[in-house]
Design a protein around this motif. Structure first.
Motif, short mmCIF file in Angstrom:
data_model
loop_
_atom_site.label_atom_id
_atom_site.label_comp_id
_atom_site.label_asym_id
_atom_site.label_seq_id
_atom_site.Cartn_x
_atom_site.Cartn_y
_atom_site.Cartn_z
N PHE A 74 0.85 -1.21 0.00
CA PHE A 74 0.00 0.00 0.00
C PHE A 74 0.88 1.26 0.00
CE2 PHE A 74 -2.16 -3.65 1.76
CZ PHE A 74 -3.29 -3.69 0.98
N VAL A 75 0.58 2.23 0.85
CA VAL A 75 1.52 3.34 1.11
C VAL A 75 1.49 3.49 2.62
CG1 VAL A 75 2.18 5.72 0.65
CG2 VAL A 75 0.85 4.46 -1.06
N ILE A 76 2.46 2.87 3.29
CA ILE A 76 2.39 2.76 4.74
C ILE A 76 3.74 3.10 5.34
CG2 ILE A 76 2.18 1.05 6.60
CD1 ILE A 76 -0.23 -0.05 5.28
N GLY A 77 3.77 4.11 6.16
CA GLY A 77 5.03 4.45 6.82
C GLY A 77 5.14 3.74 8.16
N ALA A 83 8.15 10.59 17.09
CA ALA A 83 6.69 10.57 16.96
C ALA A 83 6.09 9.48 17.86
CB ALA A 83 6.29 10.35 15.51
N LEU A 84 6.77 8.34 17.92
CA LEU A 84 6.28 7.26 18.78
C LEU A 84 6.39 7.66 20.26
CD1 LEU A 84 5.18 4.41 19.21
CD2 LEU A 84 7.52 3.54 19.00
N ALA A 85 7.51 8.25 20.59
CA ALA A 85 7.70 8.69 21.99
C ALA A 85 6.64 9.73 22.35
CB ALA A 85 9.11 9.25 22.17
N ALA A 86 6.36 10.64 21.44
CA ALA A 86 5.35 11.67 21.69
C ALA A 86 3.96 11.02 21.84
CB ALA A 86 5.34 12.69 20.55
N ASN A 87 3.74 9.97 21.06
CA ASN A 87 2.48 9.24 21.13
C ASN A 87 2.31 8.60 22.52
OD1 ASN A 87 1.35 6.24 20.71
ND2 ASN A 87 0.22 7.60 19.34
N TRP A 88 3.38 8.05 23.04
CA TRP A 88 3.31 7.46 24.39
C TRP A 88 2.99 8.53 25.43
CZ3 TRP A 88 8.13 3.67 24.87
CH2 TRP A 88 7.94 2.59 23.98
N LEU A 89 3.69 9.66 25.29
CA LEU A 89 3.47 10.76 26.24
C LEU A 89 2.03 11.27 26.13
CD1 LEU A 89 5.00 12.47 28.33
CD2 LEU A 89 5.61 14.04 26.47
N ILE A 282 -0.62 11.86 7.28
CA ILE A 282 0.57 12.04 8.10
C ILE A 282 1.10 10.68 8.53
CG2 ILE A 282 1.35 13.07 10.28
CD1 ILE A 282 0.90 15.08 8.13
N HIS A 283 0.18 9.71 8.61
CA HIS A 283 0.62 8.35 9.00
C HIS A 283 1.30 7.62 7.85
CE1 HIS A 283 -3.93 7.46 8.33
NE2 HIS A 283 -3.31 7.26 7.19
N LYS A 284 1.29 8.18 6.66
CA LYS A 284 2.04 7.55 5.57
C LYS A 284 3.48 8.07 5.62
CE LYS A 284 -1.83 6.39 2.56
NZ LYS A 284 -2.66 6.81 1.42
N TRP A 285 3.77 9.07 4.80
CA TRP A 285 5.17 9.42 4.60
C TRP A 285 5.80 10.28 5.69
CZ3 TRP A 285 6.83 10.70 -1.11
CH2 TRP A 285 8.06 10.08 -1.37
N LEU A 286 4.97 10.95 6.50
CA LEU A 286 5.59 11.68 7.61
C LEU A 286 5.91 10.74 8.77
CD1 LEU A 286 6.64 14.54 8.27
CD2 LEU A 286 4.53 14.92 9.52
N ASN A 287 5.46 9.47 8.64
CA ASN A 287 5.87 8.45 9.62
C ASN A 287 5.51 8.78 11.07
OD1 ASN A 287 7.84 6.04 8.48
ND2 ASN A 287 7.83 7.83 7.13
N VAL A 288 4.24 9.14 11.29
CA VAL A 288 3.74 9.20 12.67
C VAL A 288 2.82 7.99 12.86
CG1 VAL A 288 3.82 11.73 12.66
CG2 VAL A 288 1.64 10.57 12.28
N PRO A 289 2.56 7.60 14.11
CA PRO A 289 1.67 6.46 14.34
C PRO A 289 0.27 6.72 13.79
CG PRO A 289 2.81 7.08 16.37
CD PRO A 289 3.09 8.16 15.37
N TYR A 290 -0.45 5.63 13.49
CA TYR A 290 -1.85 5.77 13.09
C TYR A 290 -2.62 6.34 14.25
CZ TYR A 290 -0.98 3.36 8.83
OH TYR A 290 -0.51 3.06 7.59
#
Ligand SMILES: *Cc1c(COP(=O)(O)O)cnc(C)c1O
Length: 449
Positions: A74-77, A83-89, A282-290
């Protein structure tokens, strides 16, 4: 709480560290293993650490390793570390992003990200950004703003009066528009079939000479980054035609928008600065979590009026009220991860990440072509379409690649040809991953007669 969250972090890290070594698509056993999660809901709840253990033991193996470096479907980053650390926070913060008063930080981070993005992408100053769940909702939101603006021209308040009896809006799309746009057209009430389809060329680009006459009640839905070929509609021409007719241009730029920040690629998307609304993921090429997407609307009031009742939008708090810009009211603080991703990459890092994906795609295409396989698209971005011969052979190669597990890439049908799609969208993919994946593809393709 401490021990539990440490345990969850430990398990997450083990998962991430194992990604490189494990197969990309889960094994049949792992998929069957998930059934261990299908237990009778107990009367007495389990200990939270037991819940986390169950999820990790039977859930983790049944995941697709799309957070790893060799997922090209597909197109999946993946997720950038920051971004993951920020998601946890942000998970710990558990903010409701609806209003400034429910979360000052969520409001401010969206506002800051909005101004960074509008500046970075060189869009019209004052462009509004809505934070949504993905490109489908961004397409939907762009259409909602367009619908508001066009009907307002005829003195029709669509939010109050609805679409029954409203002046007609004509929708123009390219024949290779994305399924997400079809979904958005259906949801918004324009109808999937009540569109004018413009023929496209062999890359999926609208043939602009064949566009119908536009007027002030027309929405043109253009595309930047065809999901198969990566091609771009000619936005210069489209926006010029639209401007002289006072039509609205919406651009589905789910992943193609990022071409704008790479000097060698920016020409592909020239003219986007003249679009009225733009959808991106943003969850594709900017590589942030879904899940994460953005809608950009040049006419800020059109986006706001589409999203709030007429009385509410007049409330001038002087602060950003996030729900003015998106369909959702209560929702998570998506701006946190976007802010973290942008800040951790910087302008240069972001451009390098995008350029790197395109370079990897070119390497895949070259390696496959050198071996005698046909590349069906002009590799202008991060997408490669390859045929291994007959449709049956191509499908068999795709099946065996999935089974092999070194990488994952899906199949597609492109203008009558059966192809495998390779999409390089993850920050984590290295040259080594490309070589390893290419070798696996060639080895498998050679083995299929
Ligand atoms: C992925 C994609 C979409 C849909 O995005 P979601 O994030 O799944 O909603 C829309 N348009 C294009 C061109 C895409 O590649």
């Amino acid at each position: 709480m401490d021990a539990l969250l440490h345990e969850a972090a430990d398990r997450s890290l083990r998962y991430l560290n194992d990604l490189d070594a494990r197969r990309v698509f889960p094994s049949t056993e792992a998929i069957q293993g998930m059934e261990r999660l299908n237990i009778r809901l107990p009367d007495q709840g389990l200990d939270p650490s037991e819940v986390v253990r169950l999820l990790d033991e039977y859930g983790s193996p049944a995941t697709v390793a799309s957070a790893g470096p060799r997922y090209f479907g597909f197109v999946i980053g993946g997720s950038l570390p920051a971004a993951l650390a920020a998601n946890w926070l942000a998970g710990a913060w558990d903010q409701n992003s609806v209003l400034f008063s429910t979360s000052p930080v969520a409001a401010r981070l969206e506002e800051i990200s909005e101004s960074w993005l509008v500046d970075l992408l060189e869009l019209a100053p004052g462009t509004a950004v809505g934070f949504v769940s993905g490109a489908t909702m961004a397409n939907f939101s762009g259409l909602a703003a367009a619908r508001h603006a066009l009907l307002e021209r005829k003195g029709w308040n669509v939010e109050d009066q609805g679409l029954y009896g409203a002046p007609e809006i004509k929708v123009v799309v390219g024949a290779e528009y994305h399924a997400s746009m079809r979904k958005a057209l259906a949801l918004i009430g324009f109808g999937r079939e009540r569109v004018h389809k413009v023929p496209v060329d062999n890359q999926g680009r609208m043939i602009t000479k064949e566009m119908p006459k536009l007027d002030e009640m027309t929405i043109v839905c253009a595309q930047s980054g065809n999901v198969n070929t990566g091609s771009f509609d000619d936005l210069q021409t489209i926006t010029e035609k639209a401007r002289s007719a006072n039509a609205w241009v919406h651009v589905d730029a789910a992943f193609g928008l990022w071409a704008r920040i790479v000097p060698e690629l920016a020409h592909l998307i020239d003219g986007v600065e003249n679009a009225d609304s733009i959808a991106t993921d943003i969850h594709k090429w900017l590589n942030v979590p879904y899940d994460s997407g953005l809608v950009f609307v040049r006419d800020r009031q059109a986006l706001i009026k589409a999203n709030v009742s007429s009385a509410a939008y007049l409330i001038e708090s002087g602060k950003r009220e996030n729900y003015f810009y998106a369909p959702e009211m209560s929702r998570r603080a998506r701006g946190v991860e976007i802010y973290a991703a942008l800040l951790s990459l910087g302008r240069k890092g972001l451009a390098e990440m995008i350029a790197r994906g395109c370079k990897h795609a070119k390497r895949f295409a070259q390696g496959l072509e050198d071996t005698g396989y046909e590349i069906l698209n002009d590799v202008v971005l991060n997408q490669v379409l390859v045929s291994f011969g007959s449709p049956e052979k191509t499908q068999e190669v795709i099946r065996r690649i999935g089974e092999d597990g070194t990488l994952w890439a899906g199949g597609t049908s492109w203008q009558g040809h059966t192809a495998m799609r390779i999409s390089v969208s993850s920050w984590a993919t290295t040259e080594g991953d490309v070589e390893k994946s290419l070798a696996a593809i060639l080895r498998i393709a050679e083995s299929v007669k």
